[in-house]
Design an enzyme around this catalytic site. Structure first.
Site, mmCIF file in Angstrom:
data_model
loop_
_atom_site.group_PDB
_atom_site.id
_atom_site.type_symbol
_atom_site.label_atom_id
_atom_site.label_comp_id
_atom_site.label_asym_id
_atom_site.label_seq_id
_atom_site.Cartn_x
_atom_site.Cartn_y
_atom_site.Cartn_z
ATOM 1 N N HIS A 75 51.958 74.503 -1.459
ATOM 2 C CA HIS A 75 51.421 73.333 -0.756
ATOM 3 C C HIS A 75 51.843 72.030 -1.441
ATOM 4 O O HIS A 75 51.700 71.892 -2.649
ATOM 5 C CB HIS A 75 49.896 73.400 -0.721
ATOM 6 C CG HIS A 75 49.379 74.440 0.231
ATOM 7 N ND1 HIS A 75 48.067 74.518 0.606
ATOM 8 C CD2 HIS A 75 50.019 75.437 0.901
ATOM 9 C CE1 HIS A 75 47.913 75.520 1.464
ATOM 10 N NE2 HIS A 75 49.088 76.100 1.641
ATOM 11 N N TYR A 204 39.353 69.091 1.896
ATOM 12 C CA TYR A 204 38.095 68.839 1.180
ATOM 13 C C TYR A 204 37.330 67.820 2.008
ATOM 14 O O TYR A 204 37.792 66.693 2.201
ATOM 15 C CB TYR A 204 38.359 68.254 -0.208
ATOM 16 C CG TYR A 204 38.969 69.234 -1.194
ATOM 17 C CD1 TYR A 204 40.334 69.503 -1.210
ATOM 18 C CD2 TYR A 204 38.164 69.889 -2.122
ATOM 19 C CE1 TYR A 204 40.874 70.404 -2.132
ATOM 20 C CE2 TYR A 204 38.700 70.779 -3.046
ATOM 21 C CZ TYR A 204 40.054 71.031 -3.035
ATOM 22 O OH TYR A 204 40.586 71.922 -3.948
ATOM 23 N N PRO A 296 33.971 74.653 -9.131
ATOM 24 C CA PRO A 296 35.258 75.008 -8.515
ATOM 25 C C PRO A 296 35.934 73.883 -7.722
ATOM 26 O O PRO A 296 37.061 74.066 -7.271
ATOM 27 C CB PRO A 296 34.896 76.173 -7.593
ATOM 28 C CG PRO A 296 33.441 76.060 -7.356
ATOM 29 C CD PRO A 296 32.849 75.394 -8.550
ATOM 30 N N LYS A 300 40.147 74.497 -11.002
ATOM 31 C CA LYS A 300 40.714 74.534 -12.359
ATOM 32 C C LYS A 300 40.417 75.808 -13.151
ATOM 33 O O LYS A 300 41.051 76.056 -14.181
ATOM 34 C CB LYS A 300 40.176 73.334 -13.182
ATOM 35 C CG LYS A 300 40.642 71.996 -12.692
ATOM 36 C CD LYS A 300 42.076 71.725 -13.120
ATOM 37 C CE LYS A 300 42.725 70.650 -12.313
ATOM 38 N NZ LYS A 300 43.920 71.026 -11.602
ATOM 39 N N TYR A 388 45.261 67.269 -10.052
ATOM 40 C CA TYR A 388 45.112 68.429 -9.178
ATOM 41 C C TYR A 388 46.262 69.421 -9.374
ATOM 42 O O TYR A 388 46.034 70.638 -9.450
ATOM 43 C CB TYR A 388 45.031 67.972 -7.713
ATOM 44 C CG TYR A 388 44.549 69.057 -6.781
ATOM 45 C CD1 TYR A 388 43.195 69.312 -6.617
ATOM 46 C CD2 TYR A 388 45.448 69.851 -6.074
ATOM 47 C CE1 TYR A 388 42.743 70.327 -5.781
ATOM 48 C CE2 TYR A 388 45.012 70.862 -5.235
ATOM 49 C CZ TYR A 388 43.657 71.091 -5.094
ATOM 50 O OH TYR A 388 43.221 72.102 -4.264
HETATM 51 P P1 FAD Z 1 36.950 86.507 -15.739
HETATM 52 O O1 FAD Z 1 37.814 86.449 -14.556
HETATM 53 O O2 FAD Z 1 35.471 86.373 -15.564
HETATM 54 O O3 FAD Z 1 37.277 87.876 -16.472
HETATM 55 C C1 FAD Z 1 36.464 88.403 -17.480
HETATM 56 C C2 FAD Z 1 36.604 89.907 -17.470
HETATM 57 O O4 FAD Z 1 35.819 90.432 -18.534
HETATM 58 C C3 FAD Z 1 36.081 90.537 -16.175
HETATM 59 O O5 FAD Z 1 37.013 91.452 -15.676
HETATM 60 C C4 FAD Z 1 34.787 91.199 -16.610
HETATM 61 O O6 FAD Z 1 34.496 92.355 -15.839
HETATM 62 C C5 FAD Z 1 35.077 91.530 -18.058
HETATM 63 N N1 FAD Z 1 33.899 91.668 -18.902
HETATM 64 C C6 FAD Z 1 32.749 90.960 -18.871
HETATM 65 N N2 FAD Z 1 31.897 91.383 -19.797
HETATM 66 C C7 FAD Z 1 32.518 92.397 -20.453
HETATM 67 C C8 FAD Z 1 32.142 93.246 -21.506
HETATM 68 N N3 FAD Z 1 30.951 93.153 -22.084
HETATM 69 N N4 FAD Z 1 33.034 94.172 -21.936
HETATM 70 C C9 FAD Z 1 34.240 94.286 -21.365
HETATM 71 N N5 FAD Z 1 34.653 93.516 -20.344
HETATM 72 C C10 FAD Z 1 33.797 92.572 -19.895
HETATM 73 N N6 FAD Z 1 37.523 79.183 -9.726
HETATM 74 C C11 FAD Z 1 38.164 78.454 -8.835
HETATM 75 O O7 FAD Z 1 39.032 77.675 -9.232
HETATM 76 N N7 FAD Z 1 37.888 78.590 -7.488
HETATM 77 C C12 FAD Z 1 36.926 79.454 -7.026
HETATM 78 O O8 FAD Z 1 36.704 79.562 -5.842
HETATM 79 C C13 FAD Z 1 36.221 80.215 -7.943
HETATM 80 N N8 FAD Z 1 35.255 81.083 -7.541
HETATM 81 C C14 FAD Z 1 34.565 81.798 -8.476
HETATM 82 C C15 FAD Z 1 33.546 82.665 -8.066
HETATM 83 C C16 FAD Z 1 32.796 83.373 -9.009
HETATM 84 C C17 FAD Z 1 31.673 84.303 -8.560
HETATM 85 C C18 FAD Z 1 33.101 83.220 -10.392
HETATM 86 C C19 FAD Z 1 32.288 83.981 -11.435
HETATM 87 C C20 FAD Z 1 34.133 82.376 -10.787
HETATM 88 C C21 FAD Z 1 34.878 81.644 -9.839
HETATM 89 N N9 FAD Z 1 35.916 80.788 -10.224
HETATM 90 C C22 FAD Z 1 36.564 80.057 -9.313
HETATM 91 C C23 FAD Z 1 36.353 80.635 -11.587
HETATM 92 C C24 FAD Z 1 37.558 81.517 -11.914
HETATM 93 O O9 FAD Z 1 37.520 82.671 -11.120
HETATM 94 C C25 FAD Z 1 37.488 81.821 -13.400
HETATM 95 O O10 FAD Z 1 37.674 80.600 -14.095
HETATM 96 C C26 FAD Z 1 38.490 82.864 -13.886
HETATM 97 O O11 FAD Z 1 38.108 84.130 -13.385
HETATM 98 C C27 FAD Z 1 38.526 82.908 -15.411
HETATM 99 O O12 FAD Z 1 39.241 84.014 -15.849
HETATM 100 P P2 FAD Z 1 38.792 84.802 -17.147
HETATM 101 O O13 FAD Z 1 39.793 85.872 -17.319
HETATM 102 O O14 FAD Z 1 38.564 83.863 -18.255
HETATM 103 O O15 FAD Z 1 37.350 85.403 -16.812
HETATM 104 C C1 PHB Z 2 39.859 78.751 -2.870
HETATM 105 O O1 PHB Z 2 40.792 78.899 -2.073
HETATM 106 O O2 PHB Z 2 39.110 79.693 -3.178
HETATM 107 C C2 PHB Z 2 39.604 77.433 -3.482
HETATM 108 C C3 PHB Z 2 40.479 76.401 -3.237
HETATM 109 C C4 PHB Z 2 40.245 75.158 -3.803
HETATM 110 C C5 PHB Z 2 39.129 74.965 -4.586
HETATM 111 C C6 PHB Z 2 38.263 76.009 -4.838
HETATM 112 C C7 PHB Z 2 38.483 77.262 -4.270
HETATM 113 O O3 PHB Z 2 38.897 73.740 -5.114
#
Ligand code: FAD
Ligand code: PHB
Length: 395
Positions: A75, A204, A296, A300, A388
């Site tokens: 995009h 948005y 979100p 980021k 962004y």
């Molecule tokens: P995570 O993706 O959380 O990965 C952590 C991993 O560790 C998981 O697989 C988990 O199962 C595992 N884990 C946890 N505890 C333990 C343990 N005790 N032992 C072993 N493994 C463990 N960001 C956006 O930009 N847009 C969005 O729309 C958006 N939606 C989201 C919706 C939800 C419900 C959540 C929780 C987050 C969302 N985020 C979103 C944020 C984004 O998804 C996260 O910033 C991203 O997942 C970070 O990656 P990570 O690997 O640090 O953590």
């Molecule tokens: C998404 O597609 O899930 C999405 C896109 C933009 C955002 C947050 C979530 O700022």
């Protein structure tokens, strides 16, 4: 008890843990990943969807972007709507050719898992009772149970990539970490609809009834969000009610609206900003959501996770090549500079676009003036665009 050994024990197989394991492998550094969920769960969990230019460059440079090249959507702009009109921010033009890539987080996770397995990587999915020990000394350990057996994993360092609710951050003794937090008085009701996206770019939308976001996952799947109460009862949101609310909030003078389709999935996410300082203690390094959470709105979360592990993988590489730990010692300071800028941007986007319950008319008019400014001033739009698409990885 089976005893395992590695250089870097990684807790968590989300984007940060998997990417770190992959980058370390490219540097010839051994790692083992311990994950408490099943592989299928990790590969289907719908979360973030927008990749910054720097994250895509990292996936490309490290050779895990083949499917992304074919299936992702690139995009060059986003739209911001208010007062029944949408305004385009031409990000590509404003940032000398950078864009954002729409590719679901679970697709990135799928690609990284497939690559780690093809490269002979060790990932212990479905582990339980995961705990970390001796992080202050030279011989840290991870203990876990897997397929009915108890394991002890001896490592030189541990990477806490286990998200906000993981075990690594709470294993740091009290008094070491400083936490900075803001909880927002609203959440997002997110849904995935089986419907072709009716706009080529994300929208948005600021509306008196609350914020709405139009996004997508593929040419057949639309991703939509509605601002709601953080305690919203999802059972009160029938498909009809969701679509009525979406049509109201997106209604503009040009008659555009999202295409309606069956809702395949829906859920409520709370919104918070959170940072711990420092992001390391002894032989433990925190990366991604275990160290920081952003609302979100700025898209980021996953990108910060990628940026952290790029810094951490380089620091481990430098340590194992030179024997000096100065790059590892600087890990937290390097990441936090960028983390705070992403926090600022995510907070700003959130404040700009959401409706606050206690908002008085002055604040509302100021918000509309800021939306007008951002969508009419090239200087303001450039600032939005450069944040962004993502600040440079090292900033
Ligand atoms: P995570 O993706 O959380 O990965 C952590 C991993 O560790 C998981 O697989 C988990 O199962 C595992 N884990 C946890 N505890 C333990 C343990 N005790 N032992 C072993 N493994 C463990 N960001 C956006 O930009 N847009 C969005 O729309 C958006 N939606 C989201 C919706 C939800 C419900 C959540 C929780 C987050 C969302 N985020 C979103 C944020 C984004 O998804 C996260 O910033 C991203 O997942 C970070 O990656 P990570 O690997 O640090 O953590
Ligand atoms: C998404 O597609 O899930 C999405 C896109 C933009 C955002 C947050 C979530 O700022």
């Amino acid at each position: 008890m089976p005893k395992l050994e590695t250089q870097i024990a990684i807790v968590g197989a989300g984007p940060s843990g998997l990417m770190l394991s992959h980058l370390l492998h490219l540097h010839g550094i051994h790692s083992v990943v311990v994950e408490d969920r099943a592989r299928e769960y990790c590969e289907t969990r719908i979360r973030a969807g927008v990749l910054e230019q720097g994250s895509v460059d990292l996936l490309r440079r490290s050779g895990v972007a083949d499917r992304l090249e074919k299936e992702a959507m690139f995009h060059r702009g986003i739209e911001i709507g208010f007062n029944r009109r949408r305004h385009r921010i031409p990000m590509y033009d404003l940032t000398q050719g950078k864009c954002v890539t729409v590719y679901g987080q679970h697709e990135v996770v799928k690609d990284l898992i497939a690559r780690r397995i093809a490269d002979g990587g060790d990932i212990y999915f479905d582990s339980s009772a995961v705990s970390i020990h001796s992080i202050e000394g030279p011989h840290p350990l991870v203990r876990f149970e897997h397929a009915g057996r108890s394991y002890e994993l001896a490592a030189e360092y541990i990477a806490g990539c286990d998200g906000f609710h993981g075990v690594c951050r709470p294993s740091i003794p009290p008094g070491i970490l400083q936490c900075f937090e803001r909880i927002y008085p609203f959440g997002w009701l997110g849904m995935l609809a089986e419907a072709a996206p009716s706009s080529d770019e994300l929208i948005y939308m600021h509306h008196d009834r609350g914020f709405a976001l139009f996004s997508m996952r593929s040419p057949q799947l639309t991703r939509l969000y509605l601002q709601c109460s953080p305690e919203e009862d999802i059972s009160l949101w029938s498909d009809d009610r969701i679509w009525d609310e979406l049509f109201l909030r997106f209604e503009c003078d040009d008659g555009w609206r999202p295409i309606r389709g069956p809702i395949l999935q829906k859920g409520i996410t709370g919104m918070r900003s959170f940072v711990v300082e420092p992001m390391q203690y002894g032989r433990l390094f925190l990366a991604g959501d275990s160290a920081h959470i952003v609302p979100p709105t700025g898209a980021k979360g996953m990108n910060l996770a990628m940026a952290d592990v790029a810094v951490l993988a380089d620091a481990f590489h430098s340590y194992y090549c030179s024997g000096y730990s100065d790059a590892l010692d600087r890990y937290s300071a390097i990441c936090l500079r960028r983390v705070w800028k992403a926090q600022r941007f995510s907070w700003w986007m959130t404040s700009l676009l959401h409706r606050f319950d206690d908002q008085n008319e002055f604040d509302h008019r100021r918000q509309l003036a800021e939306l007008d400014y951002v969508t009419s001033s090239q200087a303001a739009a450039t600032s939005l665009a450069e944040n962004y698409v993502g600040l440079p990885m090292e900033q």
